[in-house]
Design a protein around this motif. Structure first.
Motif, PDB file in Angstrom:
ATOM      1  N   ASP A 145       0.843  -1.208   0.000  1.00 26.49           N
ATOM      2  CA  ASP A 145       0.000   0.000   0.000  1.00 26.49           C
ATOM      3  C   ASP A 145       0.872   1.250   0.000  1.00 26.49           C
ATOM      4  O   ASP A 145       0.592   2.212  -0.712  1.00 26.49           O
ATOM      5  CB  ASP A 145      -0.909   0.031   1.252  1.00 26.49           C
ATOM      6  N   GLY A 146       1.927   1.228   0.812  1.00 29.98           N
ATOM      7  CA  GLY A 146       2.839   2.364   0.885  1.00 29.98           C
ATOM      8  C   GLY A 146       3.395   2.711  -0.485  1.00 29.98           C
ATOM      9  O   GLY A 146       3.373   3.877  -0.911  1.00 29.98           O
ATOM     10  N   TYR A 147       3.856   1.706  -1.222  1.00 31.61           N
ATOM     11  CA  TYR A 147       4.458   1.973  -2.532  1.00 31.61           C
ATOM     12  C   TYR A 147       3.416   2.321  -3.581  1.00 31.61           C
ATOM     13  O   TYR A 147       3.683   3.107  -4.486  1.00 31.61           O
ATOM     14  CB  TYR A 147       5.340   0.808  -2.978  1.00 31.61           C
ATOM     15  N   GLN A 148       2.219   1.757  -3.429  1.00 31.01           N
ATOM     16  CA  GLN A 148       1.200   2.066  -4.441  1.00 31.01           C
ATOM     17  C   GLN A 148       0.555   3.432  -4.189  1.00 31.01           C
ATOM     18  O   GLN A 148      -0.111   3.965  -5.070  1.00 31.01           O
ATOM     19  CB  GLN A 148       0.227   0.893  -4.560  1.00 31.01           C
ATOM     20  N   ASN A 149       0.799   4.015  -3.002  1.00 35.15           N
ATOM     21  CA  ASN A 149       0.407   5.407  -2.725  1.00 35.15           C
ATOM     22  C   ASN A 149       1.651   6.225  -2.378  1.00 35.15           C
ATOM     23  O   ASN A 149       1.628   7.064  -1.490  1.00 35.15           O
ATOM     24  CB  ASN A 149      -0.570   5.460  -1.540  1.00 35.15           C
ATOM     25  N   SER A 150       2.735   5.955  -3.104  1.00 34.20           N
ATOM     26  CA  SER A 150       4.019   6.486  -2.643  1.00 34.20           C
ATOM     27  C   SER A 150       4.109   8.012  -2.738  1.00 34.20           C
ATOM     28  O   SER A 150       4.917   8.630  -2.065  1.00 34.20           O
ATOM     29  CB  SER A 150       5.177   5.837  -3.399  1.00 34.20           C
ATOM     30  N   ASN A 151       3.271   8.619  -3.568  1.00 29.23           N
ATOM     31  CA  ASN A 151       3.294  10.085  -3.652  1.00 29.23           C
ATOM     32  C   ASN A 151       2.886  10.716  -2.328  1.00 29.23           C
ATOM     33  O   ASN A 151       3.373  11.768  -1.950  1.00 29.23           O
ATOM     34  CB  ASN A 151       2.344  10.574  -4.757  1.00 29.23           C
ATOM     35  N   SER A 152       1.971  10.047  -1.636  1.00 29.73           N
ATOM     36  CA  SER A 152       1.473  10.629  -0.388  1.00 29.73           C
ATOM     37  C   SER A 152       2.109   9.991   0.846  1.00 29.73           C
ATOM     38  O   SER A 152       1.748  10.322   1.966  1.00 29.73           O
ATOM     39  CB  SER A 152      -0.049  10.467  -0.339  1.00 29.73           C
ATOM     40  N   THR A 153       3.047   9.048   0.640  1.00 27.44           N
ATOM     41  CA  THR A 153       3.660   8.381   1.789  1.00 27.44           C
ATOM     42  C   THR A 153       5.071   8.927   2.010  1.00 27.44           C
ATOM     43  O   THR A 153       5.888   8.889   1.093  1.00 27.44           O
ATOM     44  CB  THR A 153       3.756   6.851   1.550  1.00 27.44           C
ATOM     45  N   PRO A 154       5.364   9.461   3.217  1.00 22.72           N
ATOM     46  CA  PRO A 154       6.741   9.934   3.448  1.00 22.72           C
ATOM     47  C   PRO A 154       7.720   8.776   3.338  1.00 22.72           C
ATOM     48  O   PRO A 154       7.383   7.635   3.669  1.00 22.72           O
ATOM     49  CB  PRO A 154       6.699  10.471   4.883  1.00 22.72           C
ATOM     50  N   SER A 155       8.917   9.076   2.872  1.00 17.65           N
ATOM     51  CA  SER A 155       9.904   8.038   2.568  1.00 17.65           C
ATOM     52  C   SER A 155      10.208   7.142   3.776  1.00 17.65           C
ATOM     53  O   SER A 155      10.430   5.952   3.619  1.00 17.65           O
ATOM     54  CB  SER A 155      11.179   8.702   2.057  1.00 17.65           C
ATOM     55  N   ASP A 156      10.193   7.729   4.982  1.00 16.65           N
ATOM     56  CA  ASP A 156      10.533   6.910   6.142  1.00 16.65           C
ATOM     57  C   ASP A 156       9.371   6.014   6.577  1.00 16.65           C
ATOM     58  O   ASP A 156       9.488   5.266   7.540  1.00 16.65           O
ATOM     59  CB  ASP A 156      11.031   7.767   7.312  1.00 16.65           C
ATOM     60  N   ARG A 157       8.261   6.090   5.861  1.00 15.72           N
ATOM     61  CA  ARG A 157       7.164   5.134   6.089  1.00 15.72           C
ATOM     62  C   ARG A 157       7.020   4.150   4.923  1.00 15.72           C
ATOM     63  O   ARG A 157       6.034   3.427   4.822  1.00 15.72           O
ATOM     64  CB  ARG A 157       5.846   5.870   6.342  1.00 15.72           C
TER      65      ARG A 157
END
Lengths: 392, 392
Positions: free
Chosen positions: A270-282
């Motif tokens: 989920d993190g990678y498929q919404n990576s625009n809105s996910t901070p890198s450290d998450r």
């Protein structure tokens, strides 16, 4: 209840209760095992998001699915397929997934499935190029099977008999990227053990598409306690035999672990498929790769300062996952002692650093393996001691 | 992804998705397996009370405890001790607990631990009195170990060679209460498989205190999906060898399953320790014993009506746990066909009842085993068909 307190061959585990956050100069630093608890700092941040709940009446049955691997939950299968798709490390098309209690059990299932059961046959020879994972030999020969037997270093295998070559890439202990090495004309089968073919350890520069590929959840996400491993297998007959092994060995795999592993994988994807809105450290692989990179820089600096050991050189490559040219940051450091030190493990023991010596990996004792994936406190104390090491 | 749809030896599992709540006269009733999902009606009522939560960063390590069975969580050990104490079925004093992925894996660990590793030795003979559990033979001989081998029916064992006798009591398939039967003067070791020595199946009239006792969570609480089994073992050397086996076979046991099994056991024990304030249908063994009793009464009535099969007679005994004189209500019914039916399994297959025939248990095919612990719908359809069965 009697409790083993000493004299036990398992004493090596007795240090697990050392309060590692209070490591002092006199404490023992255990970097002999590959317990991947270093990644827990990531999961602490996502502890609620990655939480699972299992109600009293859920997943009670032996059965998970109506397919070949009948004890696997459908959501577990889907999560594994999704993870490989997101990372791009292995091609899952036209393959069966066979789940096991850790890749250890899947490894044994593979040996069983790749050997023949005719009593007239000699055991199939199992080989891996040295240095190789220290438990292959023990697991292979434990029950003294007539079906298969450990035959040591693949690079010197010259029997005219059927064999199974285990190709671990990146390799444990030394991080090397590997391909098969056996030169024999005999019939050979290859198991690709890809435990460390994840972006935090190595550039993902190929989507591998081998007939038999072995993975473990432990080294991917850090959840070693779940005992989830799997193989991607092309041949249905091999997959069926593996499932038969899993049936007789443990009647399948914990459903609770499957529920949990599914959730953890979903959170990562989920993190990678919404990576625009996910901070890198998450983003798990971003975080864990940064952690490995930081540790490797500290380790290299310490090794360079003390000049007691040398490290392998690793090539850089383009990683399709991170979309950058990157180095390798293996889960283990493979140290070679400089001249004058015959036994790296004993040398480090004097510094109260517990490591695993070369002999256990099929090479000479000037080598030692050090875990790079333990706790922060342990790692900091390790590099401090290594930096101050001197040749006596 | 390729999916096995036919021609697979695992097709037998393909019926797991039949909507069992809509069983019609034409549906197949599968009572060949011992999937204990019949107890889920109890756990539905306690689904919230027995819920576990596992956060993203919890139980990530390979390690659970600093003791001999290093992968076992301390709370799992305590729960097992508490359960035996509450039920009074086994004496845990001066014993080690060795945990495995189901009792299947613990069984293999025991064979490994009880055999000698000298290459000169002949394999130790593993025997069990017929009728015996159908998977002992397959599990014992799967890897064709030089350490141990299946040697069949214990009651006719007459070799002058070391042996391991597996004593299953109450027995699977026939519910008989058993003691060792081998008469040989050779050195013998005994594994007591006590999978069914729980109050819902049989009066608990002794606190057993054998050197090696094997248990499974599956048949105790109905949570087969968790794959939790354990042995109580007196000899530390045997316990250590078992742990070594567990290390090489699967690097321990799922922590998620341990967390969950602990919770389930605590809920059961809490109920009994506050039994004055707990309604009887919220006490697990009361509920499950009533369920087994009801089912056995229905089954006996059906068998009596049709006169196609006979059932074993079971003695009554005083149960220290329920504090009453009670009958046995085994997890399986063991049917003997009347004269004129040579093959009970084939006979029942014509009624679309899938069972496991006598041959798989080491006896003749006039016998069949029927699970008494499946779903309610399945069971009701089973007794309806059995009641209407006729000799052709």
């Amino acid at each position: 209840m009697v409790v083993a307190t000493n004299g036990s061959p398992l004493e090596q585990y007795n240090d697990t209760k050392i309060p590692l956050s209070n490591l002092s100069y006199n404490s023992i630093v255990s970097v002999d095992r590959g317990d991947p608890v270093g990644f827990s700092t990531f999961w602490e941040k996502l502890r609620e998001e990655a939480k699972v709940e299992i109600k009293g009446d859920e997943v009670m049955s032996y059965f998970g699915d109506a397919n070949l691997c009948w004890y696997m939950l459908p959501q577990m299968r889907n999560a594994i397929l999704r993870l490989h798709k997101v990372v791009g490390n292995a091609n899952t098309e036209d393959k069966y997934i066979v789940l096991g209690n850790g890749s250890s059990e899947v490894y044994l299932a593979l040996l069983y499935a790749l050997s023949t059961e005719k009593p007239s046959d000699i055991p199939i020879n199992v080989v891996a190029a040295a240095p190789h994972y220290s438990d292959y030999e023990g697991a292979t020969d434990m029950l003294q099977s007539k079906l298969f037997q450990w035959s040591g270093d693949a690079s010197v295998y010259d029997k005219d008999e059927p064999y199974i070559e285990v190709v671990t890439s990146p390799n444990n202990p030394d991080g090397a990227l590997r391909t098969p090495v056996v030169k024999s004309d005999a019939e050979g089968k290859v198991i690709y053990d890809l435990a460390y073919y994840w972006p935090q350890y190595t550039p993902i520069n190929h989507e591998l598409n081998q007939d038999i590929m072995l993975f473990t959840f432990s080294k991917c996400t850090g959840h070693a306690g779940s005992r989830i491993g799997w193989a991607l297998v092309k041949d249905i007959e091999i997959a069926k035999k593996m499932v038969k092994f899993l049936h007789l060995s443990s009647i399948g795999v914990s459903k609770e672990s499957q529920v949990r592993a599914t959730k953890i994988i979903e959170v990562i994807c989920d993190g990678y498929q919404n990576s625009n809105s996910t901070p890198s450290d998450r983003l798990f692989f971003n975080y864990s790769k940064k952690l490995m990179k930081d540790r490797w820089e500290k380790l290299k600096a310490a090794i360079e300062k003390s000049k007691v050991f040398t490290l392998p050189k690793y090539p850089t490559a383009y990683c399709h996952f991170t979309k950058e040219i990157t180095e390798q940051y293996p889960a283990f450091a493979w140290l070679k002692s400089v001249e004058g030190i015959e036994d790296g493990e004993s040398y480090l023991e004097k510094l109260k650093i517990l490591t695993r010596g070369g002999k256990q990996f099929g090479v000479d004792p000037t080598y030692v393996r050090i875990s790079m994936i333990g706790t922060d406190d342990e790692f900091i104390e390790l590099v401090t001691r290594l930096a101050n090491a001197k040749i006596e």
